[in-house]
Motif scaffolding. Structure first.
Motif, PDB file in Angstrom:
ATOM      1  N   ALA A  84       5.864  -1.720  -1.948  1.00 43.58           N
ATOM      2  CA  ALA A  84       4.689  -1.777  -0.813  1.00 43.58           C
ATOM      3  C   ALA A  84       3.397  -1.790  -1.534  1.00 43.58           C
ATOM      4  O   ALA A  84       3.400  -1.483  -3.068  1.00 43.58           O
ATOM      5  N   GLU A  85       2.402  -2.519  -0.902  1.00 46.67           N
ATOM      6  CA  GLU A  85       1.217  -2.436  -1.613  1.00 46.67           C
ATOM      7  C   GLU A  85       0.149  -1.642  -0.983  1.00 46.67           C
ATOM      8  O   GLU A  85       0.241  -1.637   0.150  1.00 46.67           O
ATOM      9  N   ASP A  90      -4.535   2.046   3.220  1.00 47.28           N
ATOM     10  CA  ASP A  90      -3.467   1.184   3.939  1.00 47.28           C
ATOM     11  C   ASP A  90      -2.400   0.938   2.911  1.00 47.28           C
ATOM     12  O   ASP A  90      -2.759   0.748   1.776  1.00 47.28           O
ATOM     13  N   PHE A  92       1.075  -1.664   2.880  1.00 45.42           N
ATOM     14  CA  PHE A  92       1.827  -2.588   3.472  1.00 45.42           C
ATOM     15  C   PHE A  92       3.234  -2.934   2.795  1.00 45.42           C
ATOM     16  O   PHE A  92       3.248  -2.963   1.547  1.00 45.42           O
ATOM     17  N   PRO A  94       5.748  -5.500   2.449  1.00 48.02           N
ATOM     18  CA  PRO A  94       5.924  -6.768   2.731  1.00 48.02           C
ATOM     19  C   PRO A  94       7.454  -7.087   3.387  1.00 48.02           C
ATOM     20  O   PRO A  94       8.334  -6.376   2.877  1.00 48.02           O
ATOM     21  N   GLU A 104      10.377  -4.521   6.803  1.00 43.38           N
ATOM     22  CA  GLU A 104       9.067  -5.047   6.569  1.00 43.38           C
ATOM     23  C   GLU A 104       8.058  -3.930   7.720  1.00 43.38           C
ATOM     24  O   GLU A 104       8.528  -3.474   8.355  1.00 43.38           O
ATOM     25  N   ASP A 106       4.053  -1.338   7.765  1.00 40.23           N
ATOM     26  CA  ASP A 106       2.863  -1.146   7.336  1.00 40.23           C
ATOM     27  C   ASP A 106       2.432   0.543   7.642  1.00 40.23           C
ATOM     28  O   ASP A 106       3.357   1.134   8.286  1.00 40.23           O
ATOM     29  N   TYR A 108      -0.660   4.005   6.830  1.00 45.80           N
ATOM     30  CA  TYR A 108      -1.950   4.457   6.433  1.00 45.80           C
ATOM     31  C   TYR A 108      -1.787   5.902   5.906  1.00 45.80           C
ATOM     32  O   TYR A 108      -0.927   6.539   6.462  1.00 45.80           O
ATOM     33  N   TYR A 118       7.350   0.361  10.817  1.00 44.85           N
ATOM     34  CA  TYR A 118       8.212  -0.410  10.002  1.00 44.85           C
ATOM     35  C   TYR A 118       9.515  -0.853  11.156  1.00 44.85           C
ATOM     36  O   TYR A 118       9.864  -0.117  12.095  1.00 44.85           O
TER      37      TYR A 118
END
Length: 139
Positions: A84-85, A90, A92, A94, A104, A106, A108, A118
């Motif tokens: 994850a980034e 936050d 994400f 991908p 996939e 996201d 926070y 997800y």
């Protein structure tokens, strides 16, 4: 004669003086927002598809090769690892395929809680439906 005596005395006086300049160190601030995400979390996952709760532990670790990537271990309670980034508060996830699962999403940080949304699709199950999940993970 006085000048000859005065000259060594002046030399001794000036050599005894020492000037020391002390500078305050400049603090180095390393602001890695991933630090707020790392560690062990107890996850409470709600499957909106199956309408059930599942409980498990996840671990988030920083990537050593990329300064905004983390890995979520034991994702979905399946002992799989997704990347994850992190961007500020936050996170994400991908689109990725991991051990037969298409994932996939996201999320926070909310205080000390990691909130994730997800989807997971099991490519290996011919009768599988996409599982849409909401997870609250806390320390």
């Amino acid at each position: 004669m006085k000048q000859l005596l005065l000259l060594p005395l002046l030399a001794i006086a000036f050599s005894a003086c020492e000037i020391t300049v002390v500078e305050d160190p400049v603090p180095v601030i390393i602001n890695d927002s991933r630090d707020r995400f790392t560690g062990f979390f107890d996850a409470e996952e709600y499957s909106k598809t199956a309408r059930i709760y599942t409980y498990y532990t996840i671990r988030v670790v920083k990537s050593s090769g990329n300064n905004n990537v983390v890995f979520i271990r034991n994702f979905y309670g399946l002992d799989i690892e997704v990347f994850a980034e992190v961007h500020g508060n936050d996170i994400f996830i991908p689109e990725q395929d991991v051990e037969g699962y298409h994932i996939e999403g996201d999320g926070y940080l909310d205080g000390g809680e990691l909130i994730l949304y997800y989807s997971v699709f099991d490519h290996l199950d011919p009768h599988a439906h996409t599982d849409f999940c909401e997870t609250v993970a806390f320390r």
